[in-house]
Design an enzyme around this catalytic site. Structure first.
Site, PDB file in Angstrom:
ATOM      1  CE  LYS A  74      -2.507  -1.260  -9.711  1.00 54.20           C
ATOM      2  NZ  LYS A  74      -1.700  -2.468 -10.059  1.00 54.20           N
TER       3      LYS A  74
ATOM      4  CG  HIS B  53       3.364  -4.467  -1.982  1.00 55.92           C
ATOM      5  ND1 HIS B  53       2.999  -5.528  -1.484  1.00 55.92           N
ATOM      6  CD2 HIS B  53       2.986  -3.305  -1.062  1.00 55.92           C
ATOM      7  CE1 HIS B  53       2.163  -5.071  -0.339  1.00 55.92           C
ATOM      8  NE2 HIS B  53       2.175  -3.628   0.042  1.00 55.92           N
TER       9      HIS B  53
ATOM     10  NE  ARG C 142       5.856  -3.290 -17.293  1.00 55.97           N
ATOM     11  CZ  ARG C 142       6.045  -4.158 -16.267  1.00 55.97           C
ATOM     12  NH1 ARG C 142       7.025  -5.153 -16.598  1.00 55.97           N
ATOM     13  NH2 ARG C 142       5.588  -4.071 -15.238  1.00 55.97           N
TER      14      ARG C 142
HETATM   15  P1  ADP Z   1       1.571  -2.945  -8.810  1.00 56.06           P
HETATM   16  O1  ADP Z   1       0.886  -2.713  -9.958  1.00 56.06           O
HETATM   17  O2  ADP Z   1       1.607  -1.428  -7.978  1.00 56.06           O
HETATM   18  O3  ADP Z   1       2.612  -3.560  -8.707  1.00 56.06           O
HETATM   19  P2  ADP Z   1      -0.053  -5.243  -7.847  1.00 56.06           P
HETATM   20  O4  ADP Z   1      -1.593  -5.251  -7.937  1.00 56.06           O
HETATM   21  O5  ADP Z   1       0.670  -5.820  -9.182  1.00 56.06           O
HETATM   22  O6  ADP Z   1       0.695  -3.515  -7.932  1.00 56.06           O
HETATM   23  O7  ADP Z   1       0.438  -5.992  -6.545  1.00 56.06           O
HETATM   24  C1  ADP Z   1       1.951  -5.918  -6.297  1.00 56.06           C
HETATM   25  C2  ADP Z   1       1.900  -7.022  -5.052  1.00 56.06           C
HETATM   26  O8  ADP Z   1       1.269  -6.634  -4.125  1.00 56.06           O
HETATM   27  C3  ADP Z   1       1.622  -8.373  -5.390  1.00 56.06           C
HETATM   28  O9  ADP Z   1       2.579  -8.993  -6.048  1.00 56.06           O
HETATM   29  C4  ADP Z   1       1.210  -8.976  -3.978  1.00 56.06           C
HETATM   30  O10 ADP Z   1       2.381  -9.170  -3.195  1.00 56.06           O
HETATM   31  C5  ADP Z   1       0.579  -7.694  -3.213  1.00 56.06           C
HETATM   32  N1  ADP Z   1      -0.830  -7.505  -3.410  1.00 56.06           N
HETATM   33  C6  ADP Z   1      -1.472  -7.033  -4.261  1.00 56.06           C
HETATM   34  N2  ADP Z   1      -2.752  -7.096  -4.281  1.00 56.06           N
HETATM   35  C7  ADP Z   1      -3.072  -8.043  -3.091  1.00 56.06           C
HETATM   36  C8  ADP Z   1      -4.221  -8.712  -2.495  1.00 56.06           C
HETATM   37  N3  ADP Z   1      -5.444  -8.197  -3.034  1.00 56.06           N
HETATM   38  N4  ADP Z   1      -3.958  -9.439  -1.554  1.00 56.06           N
HETATM   39  C9  ADP Z   1      -2.873  -9.548  -1.031  1.00 56.06           C
HETATM   40  N5  ADP Z   1      -1.573  -9.138  -1.761  1.00 56.06           N
HETATM   41  C10 ADP Z   1      -1.878  -8.226  -2.708  1.00 56.06           C
END
Ligand code: ADP
Length: 479
Positions: free
Chosen positions: A110, A219, A276
């Site tokens: 990330k 999430h 993917r």
């Molecule tokens: P993962 O890879 O574990 O799924 P992500 O980074 O894709 O994590 O984030 C998943 C979800 O978490 C997002 O869709 C959003 O709802 C929330 N989220 C992630 N980062 C942020 C952020 N910086 N601020 C607010 N919400 C966030």
């Protein structure tokens, strides 16, 4: 030329990929673990081969060799974003239907992916490797190698940061084998808007518009749609350009997704790239007429993309609901058991991607997603009406599930108005309660027809197993 494809996955996604492969005249191979020996996906393929685990890259490559598969499609989850499978394929001269190993590796981190995107001029949510300045709180602590919403922690004030990082690091080490964590600016009330991207081996890069996935629990997405009510044509152009710049920056080949969060002021930020096919890809297919799996196979076979950016149009509106064996009213706890009755809705504009049937056992071993219900209609309002109808027609007994809950969400005023963000369910806790007058006819029937002593009509396994016999022989089974 690709003649035989092994799908290194199970359930609905394995079956969905087999559908396209068969249409392309390609031989299909399933793999299965011991608990899955009698699963639907095994019977849906031309050949099947046992493996110890869907996470065993060596075993999967050995299965491909044993069944003379010349390509592997990883689906989503499991090894789809693990460079071990894609590099193992390269070493064994088996085509991997996905991006190159170095792309998977770089985008799987990330911090590294955000650094690359920043360099490519893509707006990126601010991150800190060490301690963020006090003015930047609240922050989210995330695992560098994280996924599936795991290991994330919201930290309101600097004094709680060290503890949160230590706890997240322990959790990440266990879950992902990498305990590195970082802090990220927490965007208040954002919407999750992602772009489908596609690249080929001839230097073409396109985006296939957005999907809004703001309705989430823990999430994790449960309802997705396209187009997004929050994306104006002007914003679509800017975000689409950013998504294509992201693809170009890593020389992206095959299907991927660029995830953004959009702040209430319309500013958007790159979150991560998923290397993917996405669970929610059907909404893109329903509105563009493309078959993304067919395109994936063609690209893996060395063909250029069958479309250019200018050929693509968004037509109408599509909504997807993820049907889970879980109890929304009890903090979304997963349920296990045997599916007794499974009668999905039918009618115009309805697609069901499912990996289960009556008799399927839902166990603790795997993700409790049973099916994806997808609808298409010419407008968002019409798609919402269709989804409500489809969810109320869904008969699913033997296991507790979220169908009624999804119907309540879709029917709510704020959802209909497009007033959504990633906190929708926290703000609408009333949707998490089962209204007493909201018990579907099928559940009442089940309760009245079974001698079960259980007080609840909510399909305990025993209650609906009894119901299955009555259902199967009853005159109403085609209704
Ligand atoms: P993962 O890879 O574990 O799924 P992500 O980074 O894709 O994590 O984030 C998943 C979800 O978490 C997002 O869709 C959003 O709802 C929330 N989220 C992630 N980062 C942020 C952020 N910086 N601020 C607010 N919400 C966030």
């Amino acid at each position: 030329m690709i003649r035989t494809v092994l799908v290194a996955n199970r359930g609905e996604i394995a079956i969905r990929i087999f559908h396209t492969l068969r249409e392309m005249g390609i031989r299909t191979v399933a793999v299965y673990t011991e608990p899955d020996a009698h699963s639907l996906h095994v019977r849906s393929a031309d050949a099947a081969h046992p493996v110890e685990s869907y996470l065993d890259a060596k075993g999967i490559i050995a299965a491909a060799k044993a069944t003379e598969a010349d390509a592997i499609h990883p689906g989503y989850g499991f090894l789809s974003e693990n460079p071990v499978l894609s590099s193992g394929c390269e070493a064994s001269k088996i085509r991997f239907i996905g991006p190159r190993t170095d792309t998977i590796r770089r985008m799987g981190n990330k911090l590294e992916s955000k650094r690359l995107m920043r360099e490519a001029g893509v707006p990126v949510v601010p991150t800190w490797d060490g301690e963020p300045p006090e003015s930047e709180f609240p922050v989210l602590v995330k695992a560098v190698g994280g996924g599936g919403g795991k290991g994330m922690r919201l930290v309101e004030s600097p004094k709680d940061l060290a503890d949160a990082m230590a706890a997240a690091s322990r959790e990440a080490g266990k879950a992902f084998g990498n305990d590195r964590v970082f802090a990220e600016k927490y965007i208040q009330s954002p919407r999750h808007v992602e772009f489908q991207i596609f690249g080929d081996t001839h230097g073409n890069f396109t985006h296939i518009f957005e999907r809004e996935c703001s309705i989430q629990r823990r999430h994790q997405k449960i309802i997705e749609e396209t187009p997004s009510a929050a994306v104006t044509p002007e914003l679509r152009t800017r975000m689409g350009n950013a998504a294509v710049a992201a693809a170009r920056a890593v020389g992206y080949v095959n299907a991927g997704t660029v995830e953004f969060i959009v702040a209430p002021d319309g500013q958007f930020y790159f979150l991560e790239m998923n290397t993917r096919l996405q669970v929610e890809h059907p909404v893109t297919e329903m509105t563009t007429g493309l078959d993304l799996v067919r395109e994936q196979v063609r690209v893996a076979d060395g063909h250029p993309l069958s479309f250019r950016q200018d050929d693509l149009r968004q037509n109408g509106h599509a909504l997807e609901c993820r049907i889970y064996a879980e109890v929304p009213e009890e903090d979304f706890r997963p349920d296990i058991g045997r599916i007794a009755v499974f009668v999905p809705p039918k009618g115009p504009g309805i697609r069901l991607d499912s990996g289960v049937q009556p008799g399927s056992e839902i166990s603790v071993h795997y993700d409790p997603m049973l099916a994806k219900l997808v609808v298409w209609a010419s407008t968002r309002d019409a798609a919402i009406e269709r989804m409500q109808r489809a969810l109320s027609d869904f008969v699913l007994l033997g296991i507790r599930h979220n169908v009624e809950f999804l119907r309540r969400v879709i029917a709510s005023d704020d959802f209909r108005a497009g007033e959504i963000d990633t906190h929708f369910l926290e703000k609408h806790s009333e949707l998490l309660k089962q209204p007493s007058d909201d018990i579907p006819v099928a559940a009442l029937l089940a309760a009245s027809l079974t001698p079960s002593k259980t007080a609840s009509v909510w399909s305990t396994s025993a209650a609906s197993a009894g119901f299955q016999d009555v259902w199967a022989s009853g005159p109403w089974r085609n209704s």
